[in-house]
Design an enzyme around this catalytic site. Structure first.
Site, mmCIF file in Angstrom:
data_model
loop_
_atom_site.group_PDB
_atom_site.id
_atom_site.type_symbol
_atom_site.label_atom_id
_atom_site.label_comp_id
_atom_site.label_asym_id
_atom_site.label_seq_id
_atom_site.Cartn_x
_atom_site.Cartn_y
_atom_site.Cartn_z
ATOM 1 N N SER A 186 -8.506 4.883 -8.573
ATOM 2 C CA SER A 186 -9.132 5.070 -7.262
ATOM 3 C C SER A 186 -9.871 6.403 -7.249
ATOM 4 O O SER A 186 -9.345 7.418 -7.708
ATOM 5 C CB SER A 186 -8.057 5.077 -6.170
ATOM 6 O OG SER A 186 -8.609 5.494 -4.954
ATOM 7 N N SER A 246 -16.315 -3.472 -5.518
ATOM 8 C CA SER A 246 -14.923 -3.820 -5.178
ATOM 9 C C SER A 246 -14.834 -5.258 -4.664
ATOM 10 O O SER A 246 -13.914 -5.999 -5.005
ATOM 11 C CB SER A 246 -14.375 -2.859 -4.114
ATOM 12 O OG SER A 246 -14.298 -1.567 -4.656
ATOM 13 N N VAL A 304 3.638 0.808 -5.918
ATOM 14 C CA VAL A 304 3.970 -0.072 -7.046
ATOM 15 C C VAL A 304 3.869 0.779 -8.306
ATOM 16 O O VAL A 304 2.836 1.421 -8.546
ATOM 17 C CB VAL A 304 3.011 -1.279 -7.094
ATOM 18 C CG1 VAL A 304 3.327 -2.161 -8.298
ATOM 19 C CG2 VAL A 304 3.106 -2.067 -5.795
ATOM 20 N N GLU A 306 -23.840 4.162 1.561
ATOM 21 C CA GLU A 306 -25.211 3.673 1.494
ATOM 22 C C GLU A 306 -25.103 2.215 1.091
ATOM 23 O O GLU A 306 -24.413 1.896 0.119
ATOM 24 C CB GLU A 306 -25.972 4.456 0.416
ATOM 25 C CG GLU A 306 -26.041 5.955 0.686
ATOM 26 C CD GLU A 306 -26.488 6.780 -0.528
ATOM 27 O OE1 GLU A 306 -26.276 6.321 -1.674
ATOM 28 O OE2 GLU A 306 -27.026 7.876 -0.336
ATOM 29 N N THR A 333 -19.729 1.580 -5.581
ATOM 30 C CA THR A 333 -20.302 0.796 -4.484
ATOM 31 C C THR A 333 -19.216 -0.068 -3.854
ATOM 32 O O THR A 333 -18.270 -0.490 -4.527
ATOM 33 C CB THR A 333 -21.417 -0.152 -4.987
ATOM 34 O OG1 THR A 333 -20.871 -1.039 -5.967
ATOM 35 C CG2 THR A 333 -22.601 0.601 -5.554
ATOM 36 N N GLU A 379 0.843 -1.200 0.000
ATOM 37 C CA GLU A 379 0.000 0.000 0.000
ATOM 38 C C GLU A 379 0.876 1.246 0.000
ATOM 39 O O GLU A 379 1.821 1.342 0.781
ATOM 40 C CB GLU A 379 -0.923 -0.037 1.229
ATOM 41 C CG GLU A 379 -1.629 1.245 1.573
ATOM 42 C CD GLU A 379 -2.549 1.811 0.475
ATOM 43 O OE1 GLU A 379 -3.386 1.072 -0.045
ATOM 44 O OE2 GLU A 379 -2.385 3.013 0.152
ATOM 45 N N TYR A 414 -27.417 1.404 -13.281
ATOM 46 C CA TYR A 414 -27.946 1.714 -11.945
ATOM 47 C C TYR A 414 -29.455 1.460 -11.879
ATOM 48 O O TYR A 414 -29.958 0.892 -10.918
ATOM 49 C CB TYR A 414 -27.646 3.178 -11.587
ATOM 50 C CG TYR A 414 -26.491 3.344 -10.623
ATOM 51 C CD1 TYR A 414 -25.176 3.172 -11.041
ATOM 52 C CD2 TYR A 414 -26.710 3.670 -9.290
ATOM 53 C CE1 TYR A 414 -24.114 3.331 -10.159
ATOM 54 C CE2 TYR A 414 -25.657 3.825 -8.401
ATOM 55 C CZ TYR A 414 -24.366 3.658 -8.836
ATOM 56 O OH TYR A 414 -23.330 3.806 -7.954
HETATM 57 C C1 LIG Z 1 -17.167 9.997 -0.794
HETATM 58 C C2 LIG Z 1 -17.481 8.560 -1.048
HETATM 59 C C3 LIG Z 1 -18.783 8.106 -0.986
HETATM 60 C C4 LIG Z 1 -19.068 6.773 -1.229
HETATM 61 N N1 LIG Z 1 -20.363 6.332 -1.128
HETATM 62 C C5 LIG Z 1 -20.623 5.017 -1.256
HETATM 63 C C6 LIG Z 1 -21.918 4.518 -1.011
HETATM 64 O O1 LIG Z 1 -22.830 5.274 -0.692
HETATM 65 N N2 LIG Z 1 -22.138 3.182 -1.115
HETATM 66 C C7 LIG Z 1 -21.158 2.323 -1.454
HETATM 67 O O2 LIG Z 1 -21.397 1.114 -1.495
HETATM 68 N N3 LIG Z 1 -19.903 2.781 -1.740
HETATM 69 C C8 LIG Z 1 -19.632 4.095 -1.642
HETATM 70 N N4 LIG Z 1 -18.383 4.565 -1.893
HETATM 71 C C9 LIG Z 1 -17.465 3.691 -2.652
HETATM 72 C C10 LIG Z 1 -16.600 2.763 -1.875
HETATM 73 O O3 LIG Z 1 -16.170 3.316 -0.665
HETATM 74 C C11 LIG Z 1 -15.396 2.470 -2.779
HETATM 75 O O4 LIG Z 1 -15.873 2.077 -4.033
HETATM 76 C C12 LIG Z 1 -14.516 1.369 -2.267
HETATM 77 O O5 LIG Z 1 -14.155 1.617 -0.925
HETATM 78 C C13 LIG Z 1 -13.288 1.279 -3.178
HETATM 79 O O6 LIG Z 1 -12.407 0.291 -2.727
HETATM 80 P P1 LIG Z 1 -11.197 -0.195 -3.651
HETATM 81 O O7 LIG Z 1 -10.358 -1.073 -2.801
HETATM 82 O O8 LIG Z 1 -11.738 -0.753 -4.891
HETATM 83 O O9 LIG Z 1 -10.427 1.096 -4.067
HETATM 84 P P2 LIG Z 1 -9.660 2.169 -3.100
HETATM 85 O O10 LIG Z 1 -10.355 2.222 -1.798
HETATM 86 O O11 LIG Z 1 -9.545 3.356 -3.921
HETATM 87 O O12 LIG Z 1 -8.285 1.470 -2.849
HETATM 88 C C14 LIG Z 1 -7.166 1.597 -3.639
HETATM 89 C C15 LIG Z 1 -5.943 1.537 -2.730
HETATM 90 O O13 LIG Z 1 -4.793 1.363 -3.512
HETATM 91 C C16 LIG Z 1 -3.776 2.243 -3.065
HETATM 92 N N5 LIG Z 1 -2.913 2.483 -4.212
HETATM 93 C C17 LIG Z 1 -3.229 3.130 -5.348
HETATM 94 N N6 LIG Z 1 -2.215 3.116 -6.204
HETATM 95 C C18 LIG Z 1 -1.223 2.445 -5.607
HETATM 96 C C19 LIG Z 1 0.092 2.090 -6.013
HETATM 97 N N7 LIG Z 1 0.554 2.448 -7.206
HETATM 98 N N8 LIG Z 1 0.845 1.375 -5.154
HETATM 99 C C20 LIG Z 1 0.354 1.008 -3.942
HETATM 100 N N9 LIG Z 1 -0.866 1.328 -3.510
HETATM 101 C C21 LIG Z 1 -1.661 2.025 -4.343
HETATM 102 C C22 LIG Z 1 -4.547 3.455 -2.593
HETATM 103 O O14 LIG Z 1 -3.808 4.241 -1.689
HETATM 104 C C23 LIG Z 1 -5.763 2.806 -1.938
HETATM 105 O O15 LIG Z 1 -5.540 2.502 -0.585
HETATM 106 C C24 LIG Z 1 -18.039 5.885 -1.599
HETATM 107 C C25 LIG Z 1 -16.730 6.341 -1.657
HETATM 108 C C26 LIG Z 1 -16.448 7.649 -1.378
HETATM 109 C C27 LIG Z 1 -15.028 8.113 -1.432
#
Ligand SMILES: Cc1cc2nc3c(=O)[nH]c(=O)nc-3n(C[C@H](O)[C@H](O)[C@H](O)COP(=O)(O)OP(=O)(O)OC[C@H]3O[C@@H](n4cnc5c(N)ncnc54)[C@H](O)[C@@H]3O)c2cc1C
Length: 589
Positions: free
Chosen positions: A292, A510, A250, A82, A506, A56, A201
């Site tokens: 992200s 993920s 990475v 949500e 959502t 990370e 959606y």
């Molecule tokens: C404001 C907001 C509102 C939301 N509302 C909702 C909702 O109402 N309902 C719902 O279900 N979901 C919601 N979500 C979406 C949900 O939280 C995200 O879709 C989900 O948490 C994404 O997870 P992820 O692991 O796919 O990506 P991320 O959480 O983006 O994880 C990516 C990770 O990779 C790391 N990373 C990136 N590049 C590198 C690299 N090159 N080397 C090492 N590490 C790296 C980043 O630092 C990060 O920790 C919301 C999100 C936000 C921000």
């Protein structure tokens, strides 16, 4: 990997995959997607935890799924999640993750009991004129023309929506409806976003149409999602010996591509300014979260605006370096090159004394300190130039939160236009100024606003340049498949990996892509739960049609003469059949 539904597969445990003891896994990013993939590797793939490595770039896990108590700034939530009962892969996962709140039960049990005892619904969905009820009154207020546009979109093929915007498929009638107010504030859609995503959606959440106006469709965790979802997963993974490396970026995954076979053979990393390399064999499985929504998000504070950092950060650079090697690895630039179209801003307001809570209580019509549902989802300010919405989840929203404070999440969809009280664009405002604009729309008398914003609250703004990047119009191949064709030890996971029918922005997306990736690369012999099939259920379609027409029956619609005749003929044909029963039961005739 195959999809399944029903109890048989849901309750079955897969056999241990052949050769799993020879394999290792490297996961880039410690967001929800990677953590979920690690849990599936351990639980279903039965890989030993010590063979799983999470890399990370930040110094903490959770990615977009946050909730931070910063000792200097205070409580910070960039967003709130949500959630709903048909997050099939997510609940499949959390049934196995022990709760940190209640001994001996799972995170799913904890969530299920909480939402049974204290169901979510809103008593004031939108306001106008500084805190007055906008009286949307549960109505969608769709004209017949706008309703037909929704029906048409529902039935349009994906390929006919490639690269199309929402404005390409709807007219002014639709944009003037309550439906669009509910929709865009709840899901953060803007006019220029993808019509395809909008359609997905509508199909994905068609069973919730009736629960959309008052948010009875939604469910929420006890605390912020870092404490309620991420920390339990971390404890589970640490108890299995999974290895975490923080502050490790990475920068590339190098492939050996021979014919159609693609093998990830090296990871290039950067730590403390130095390059490091991890050599890989076909037994080393690599999972990359490409893209992200919170990349480059920046915090301000009560006296400073948050920086709008338009540069492309680590996740986009990594995806670009991978994408250069083969067309099947997608096109990151489609999503990350227009921050004017993909940004919005949120802010966390913490109330510090007893002056602001009565104004909140007047709007939510509940005691915000009761520990139960407060606003029950967002309250949207219909006449706000920023298109501001705000919400208070059950309080305390942080375990450490003092009992006499409230944590409020505020967001604005339009960050580039001056506000109604503070004549500056949201993106240029300090936390104090954002609080002033919010207090104005809460209905606080103008002569009290400045003092209250200065002394009765603390506000931390968060600018998110890429928050809706996954909603940009796209075409086939812009998002790579979870496991691109020919890859033997590599998968993309998260919001920019392509899987069928599910919807981005959502938590479920993920977790789903993580499950599909692990099941494919390890050949886990158990079905991944398919996306809930409500859009194929005639009962749901009839029910949602009736609700979308605000209870009007088909027979009440003013149809052209020819359509009227066809309708009469059809009704005669179905008279006395189960079809007539169904149409009556769901209020269509
Ligand atoms: C404001 C907001 C509102 C939301 N509302 C909702 C909702 O109402 N309902 C719902 O279900 N979901 C919601 N979500 C979406 C949900 O939280 C995200 O879709 C989900 O948490 C994404 O997870 P992820 O692991 O796919 O990506 P991320 O959480 O983006 O994880 C990516 C990770 O990779 C790391 N990373 C990136 N590049 C590198 C690299 N090159 N080397 C090492 N590490 C790296 C980043 O630092 C990060 O920790 C919301 C999100 C936000 C921000």
């Amino acid at each position: 990997m195959y999809y399944s539904n029903g109890n048989y597969e849901a309750f079955a445990r897969p056999e241990k995959p052949v050769d799993v003891d020879k394999k290792s896994a490297y996961l880039v990013g410690a967001g929800l997607g990677s953590l979920a993939a690690a849990c599936f590797l351990v639980r279903d793939g039965q890989m030993k935890g010590e063979r799983v490595h999470i890399l990370e770039e930040l110094s903490l896990p959770g990615g977009a799924c946050d909730g931070i108590h910063d000792s200097d700034k205070g409580f910070i939530i960039r967003g709130g999640r949500e959630m709903e009962d048909h997050f099939e892969c997510l609940w499949d996962l959390f049934r196995s993750i022990p709760s940190l709140e209640i001994e001996g039960v799972s995170v799913l049990d904890e969530f299920y009991w909480l939402n049974k005892k204290d169901p979510n619904f809103s008593l004031m969905r939108a306001t106008v004129n500084r805190g007055e009820d906008a009286h949307t009154d549960g109505k969608f207020a769709l004209s017949e023309k706008a309703s037909l546009e929704i029906v048409k979109l529902f039935f349009t093929r994906n390929e006919d929506l490639y690269d199309k915007k929402i404005t390409d498929v709807f007219t002014e009638d639709f944009f003037a409806s309550n439906f669009w107010l509910y929709w865009r504030t709840m899901f953060a859609f803007e006019d220029w976003h993808s019509a395809l995503e909008m359609k997905l959606y509508i199909q994905r959440f068609i069973h919730h149409i009736g629960g959309l106006p008052d948010f009875s469709a939604l469910k929420f965790t006890k605390y912020n999602q870092y404490e309620s979802l991420i920390l339990p997963m971390m404890k589970y993974l640490q108890s299995h010996g999974v290895h975490f490396q923080y502050d490790m970026t990475v920068t590339n995954v190098v492939f050996d591509i021979q014919g159609n076979k693609k093998v990830a053979k090296q990871m290039v990393c950067r730590r403390a300014g130095k390059e490091e390399y991890i050599d890989l064999t076909e037994d080393d499985l690599v999972f990359v979260t490409n893209g992200s929504c919170t990349e480059n998000s920046a915090l301000g504070d009560h006296h400073r605006a948050a920086e709008f950092n338009r540069s492309t950060g680590g996740c986009w650079e990594l995806w670009r370096n991978i994408a250069k090697q083969d067309p099947s690895f997608g096109r990151p630039d489609k999503f990350c090159t227009n921050t004017e179209a993909t940004n919005w801003e949120s802010a966390t307001v913490t109330t510090l004394d007893d002056r602001i809570p009565p104004y909140i209580e007047k709007i939510c019509k509940r005691d915000p300190f009761s520990g139960k549902v407060v606003t029950g989802g967002i309250v949207s300010v219909k006449d706000s130039k920023w298109l501001m919405s705000y919400t208070l989840n059950r309080q305390p929203h942080f375990k450490e939160q003092p009992k006499d404070q409230l944590v409020v999440w505020v967001y604005g969809l339009f960050t580039d236009v001056p506000g109604d009280y503070v004549k500056k664009p949201m993106r240029e405002c300090t936390g104090e100024e954002i609080t002033m604009e919010w207090l104005y729309h809460l209905g606080v008398p103008e002569h009290e606003i400045a003092d209250m914003a200065a002394n009765s609250a603390r506000c931390i703004p968060t600018m998110m340049p890429y928050i809706t990047s996954f909603f940009m119009p796209r075409t086939a191949g812009d998002r790579p498949k979870v496991v691109p064709d020919g890859c033997v030890n590599f998968a993309f996971i998260g919001q920019f990996a392509d899987t069928v029918r599910d919807t981005v922005f959502t938590t479920e997306y993920s977790v789903r892509t993580a499950m599909e990736a692990v099941y494919t690369l390890l050949n886990v012999d158990r079905g991944v739960p398919e996306v809930f099939g409500s859009c194929y259920d005639v009962r749901v379609l009839l029910d949602s049609t009736s609700k979308m027409m605000d209870g009007k029956k088909l027979t009440d619609l003013k149809l052209p003469l020819i359509m009227n005749l066809i309708e009469k003929q059809a009704l005669k044909k179905v008279s006395g059949t189960v079809i007539e029963d169904l149409l009556k039961r769901y209020n269509i005739i």
